[in-house]
Scaffold this motif. Structure first.
Motif, PDB file in Angstrom:
ATOM      1  N   LEU A   1      -8.241   4.329  11.316  1.00  0.00           N
ATOM      2  CA  LEU A   1      -7.259   3.789  10.388  1.00  0.00           C
ATOM      3  C   LEU A   1      -7.550   4.376   9.016  1.00  0.00           C
ATOM      4  O   LEU A   1      -8.695   4.354   8.570  1.00  0.00           O
ATOM      5  N   GLU A   2      -6.519   4.929   8.379  1.00  0.00           N
ATOM      6  CA  GLU A   2      -6.644   5.434   7.013  1.00  0.00           C
ATOM      7  C   GLU A   2      -5.633   4.686   6.151  1.00  0.00           C
ATOM      8  O   GLU A   2      -4.469   4.539   6.535  1.00  0.00           O
ATOM      9  N   LEU A   3      -6.094   4.223   4.995  1.00  0.00           N
ATOM     10  CA  LEU A   3      -5.261   3.424   4.109  1.00  0.00           C
ATOM     11  C   LEU A   3      -5.384   3.960   2.697  1.00  0.00           C
ATOM     12  O   LEU A   3      -6.486   4.167   2.196  1.00  0.00           O
ATOM     13  N   ASP A   4      -4.241   4.208   2.063  1.00  0.00           N
ATOM     14  CA  ASP A   4      -4.193   4.641   0.668  1.00  0.00           C
ATOM     15  C   ASP A   4      -3.568   3.504  -0.123  1.00  0.00           C
ATOM     16  O   ASP A   4      -2.426   3.106   0.142  1.00  0.00           O
ATOM     17  N   ILE A   5      -4.320   2.978  -1.100  1.00  0.00           N
ATOM     18  CA  ILE A   5      -3.888   1.769  -1.789  1.00  0.00           C
ATOM     19  C   ILE A   5      -4.323   1.804  -3.248  1.00  0.00           C
ATOM     20  O   ILE A   5      -5.280   2.501  -3.604  1.00  0.00           O
ATOM     21  N   GLU A   6      -3.623   1.053  -4.084  1.00  0.00           N
ATOM     22  CA  GLU A   6      -3.953   0.958  -5.499  1.00  0.00           C
ATOM     23  C   GLU A   6      -5.330   0.314  -5.668  1.00  0.00           C
ATOM     24  O   GLU A   6      -5.689  -0.621  -4.963  1.00  0.00           O
ATOM     25  N   ALA A   7      -6.106   0.803  -6.646  1.00  0.00           N
ATOM     26  CA  ALA A   7      -7.466   0.309  -6.867  1.00  0.00           C
ATOM     27  C   ALA A   7      -7.470  -0.816  -7.905  1.00  0.00           C
ATOM     28  O   ALA A   7      -8.071  -0.705  -8.961  1.00  0.00           O
TER      29      ALA A   7
ATOM     30  N   TYR B   1       0.858  -1.179   0.000  1.00  0.00           N
ATOM     31  CA  TYR B   1       0.000   0.000   0.000  1.00  0.00           C
ATOM     32  C   TYR B   1       0.895   1.230   0.000  1.00  0.00           C
ATOM     33  O   TYR B   1       2.083   1.156   0.304  1.00  0.00           O
ATOM     34  N   ALA B   2       0.313   2.354  -0.353  1.00  0.00           N
ATOM     35  CA  ALA B   2       1.099   3.593  -0.424  1.00  0.00           C
ATOM     36  C   ALA B   2       1.262   4.229   0.950  1.00  0.00           C
ATOM     37  O   ALA B   2       2.335   4.708   1.301  1.00  0.00           O
TER      38      ALA B   2
ATOM     39  N   ILE C   1      -7.579   3.997  -3.930  1.00  0.00           N
ATOM     40  CA  ILE C   1      -8.683   3.943  -2.973  1.00  0.00           C
ATOM     41  C   ILE C   1      -8.148   4.500  -1.660  1.00  0.00           C
ATOM     42  O   ILE C   1      -7.066   4.131  -1.211  1.00  0.00           O
ATOM     43  N   LYS C   2      -8.911   5.359  -1.040  1.00  0.00           N
ATOM     44  CA  LYS C   2      -8.594   5.830   0.309  1.00  0.00           C
ATOM     45  C   LYS C   2      -9.654   5.248   1.233  1.00  0.00           C
ATOM     46  O   LYS C   2     -10.841   5.528   1.086  1.00  0.00           O
ATOM     47  N   ILE C   3      -9.218   4.417   2.157  1.00  0.00           N
ATOM     48  CA  ILE C   3     -10.096   3.693   3.079  1.00  0.00           C
ATOM     49  C   ILE C   3     -10.107   4.415   4.420  1.00  0.00           C
ATOM     50  O   ILE C   3      -9.060   4.807   4.927  1.00  0.00           O
ATOM     51  N   PHE C   4     -11.295   4.556   4.998  1.00  0.00           N
ATOM     52  CA  PHE C   4     -11.457   5.093   6.344  1.00  0.00           C
ATOM     53  C   PHE C   4     -12.129   4.019   7.191  1.00  0.00           C
ATOM     54  O   PHE C   4     -13.211   3.541   6.854  1.00  0.00           O
ATOM     55  N   ALA C   5     -11.472   3.634   8.280  1.00  0.00           N
ATOM     56  CA  ALA C   5     -12.007   2.593   9.151  1.00  0.00           C
ATOM     57  C   ALA C   5     -11.896   3.060  10.598  1.00  0.00           C
ATOM     58  O   ALA C   5     -10.901   3.672  10.987  1.00  0.00           O
ATOM     59  N   TYR C   6     -12.936   2.778  11.362  1.00  0.00           N
ATOM     60  CA  TYR C   6     -12.949   3.138  12.776  1.00  0.00           C
ATOM     61  C   TYR C   6     -12.779   1.892  13.629  1.00  0.00           C
ATOM     62  O   TYR C   6     -13.109   0.783  13.211  1.00  0.00           O
TER      63      TYR C   6
ATOM     64  N   ASP D   1      -8.366  -4.980  -8.897  1.00  0.00           N
ATOM     65  CA  ASP D   1      -9.541  -5.829  -8.649  1.00  0.00           C
ATOM     66  C   ASP D   1      -9.483  -6.527  -7.295  1.00  0.00           C
ATOM     67  O   ASP D   1     -10.489  -6.600  -6.583  1.00  0.00           O
ATOM     68  N   ARG D   2      -8.320  -7.037  -6.929  1.00  0.00           N
ATOM     69  CA  ARG D   2      -8.183  -7.761  -5.657  1.00  0.00           C
ATOM     70  C   ARG D   2      -8.460  -6.830  -4.473  1.00  0.00           C
ATOM     71  O   ARG D   2      -9.196  -7.178  -3.552  1.00  0.00           O
ATOM     72  N   ASN D   3      -7.876  -5.640  -4.491  1.00  0.00           N
ATOM     73  CA  ASN D   3      -8.058  -4.697  -3.385  1.00  0.00           C
ATOM     74  C   ASN D   3      -9.502  -4.206  -3.296  1.00  0.00           C
ATOM     75  O   ASN D   3     -10.043  -4.050  -2.201  1.00  0.00           O
ATOM     76  N   VAL D   4     -10.125  -3.949  -4.431  1.00  0.00           N
ATOM     77  CA  VAL D   4     -11.522  -3.510  -4.424  1.00  0.00           C
ATOM     78  C   VAL D   4     -12.411  -4.603  -3.843  1.00  0.00           C
ATOM     79  O   VAL D   4     -13.339  -4.329  -3.080  1.00  0.00           O
ATOM     80  N   GLU D   5     -12.108  -5.869  -4.158  1.00  0.00           N
ATOM     81  CA  GLU D   5     -12.897  -6.980  -3.626  1.00  0.00           C
ATOM     82  C   GLU D   5     -12.710  -7.144  -2.122  1.00  0.00           C
ATOM     83  O   GLU D   5     -13.661  -7.389  -1.386  1.00  0.00           O
ATOM     84  N   LEU D   6     -11.482  -6.975  -1.646  1.00  0.00           N
ATOM     85  CA  LEU D   6     -11.199  -7.149  -0.214  1.00  0.00           C
ATOM     86  C   LEU D   6     -11.702  -5.992   0.636  1.00  0.00           C
ATOM     87  O   LEU D   6     -12.175  -6.195   1.753  1.00  0.00           O
ATOM     88  N   LEU D   7     -11.595  -4.777   0.144  1.00  0.00           N
ATOM     89  CA  LEU D   7     -11.844  -3.592   0.963  1.00  0.00           C
ATOM     90  C   LEU D   7     -13.261  -3.064   0.771  1.00  0.00           C
ATOM     91  O   LEU D   7     -13.483  -1.944   0.350  1.00  0.00           O
ATOM     92  N   GLN D   8     -14.237  -3.891   1.106  1.00  0.00           N
ATOM     93  CA  GLN D   8     -15.645  -3.522   1.025  1.00  0.00           C
ATOM     94  C   GLN D   8     -16.102  -2.915   2.347  1.00  0.00           C
ATOM     95  O   GLN D   8     -15.516  -3.158   3.399  1.00  0.00           O
ATOM     96  N   LYS D   9     -17.163  -2.144   2.273  1.00  0.00           N
ATOM     97  CA  LYS D   9     -17.742  -1.537   3.477  1.00  0.00           C
ATOM     98  C   LYS D   9     -18.129  -2.638   4.466  1.00  0.00           C
ATOM     99  O   LYS D   9     -18.625  -3.689   4.082  1.00  0.00           O
TER     100      LYS D   9
END
Length: 123
Positions: free
Chosen positions: A35-41, A20-21, A81-86, A43-51
């Motif tokens: 938690l904030e995550l900046d990662i390449e978009a 990840y970046a 993709i920028k992910i925001f997780a609490y 197919d694998r990452n989009v599938e894993l990082l669902q709401k």
């Protein structure tokens, strides 16, 4: 680079994120940790990082973060993709107690009973 485990909302492990970046974890005692995550978009990452999926670090699996929202950006580095997780205690914000209750006993017993009735064994 810290590896991240990805779980479903039912805590079934579905994958690991190794590249990840940027990863930022802000632990907070009085409020939700973020938690904030900046990662390449891809197919694998989009599938894993669902709401509502849960992220944990492999170094400290006791602290989990639920994905609440994300955003897509497109720039010269490609789609990201920028992910925001609490932190998982954010789930307690989703609960509503609709009836009034009376309890007696020591504080520890009452708190355990409240958590069991309203968070674990809900009706």
């Amino acid at each position: 680079m810290i590896e991240l485990n990805v779980f479903t909302y039912d805590f079934e492990r579905i994958g690991t994120i190794e590249n990840y970046a940027n990863l930022s974890i802000e632990r907070n005692y009085y409020q939700r940790s973020v938690l904030e995550l900046d990662i390449e978009a891809n197919d694998r990452n989009v599938e894993l990082l669902q709401k509502n999926n849960v992220l944990t670090t492999t170094t400290n699996i006791n602290y989990g973060y639920i994905i609440t929202h994300f955003s897509y950006t497109d720039n010269e580095n490609g789609e990201r993709i920028k992910i925001f997780a609490y932190s998982l205690n954010h789930l307690f914000d989703w609960r509503t107690v609709v009836r009034q209750e009376r309890h007696s006993g020591n504080v520890e017993t009452i708190l355990k009973r409240l958590i069991a009735n309203h968070c674990i064994n809900t009706s």
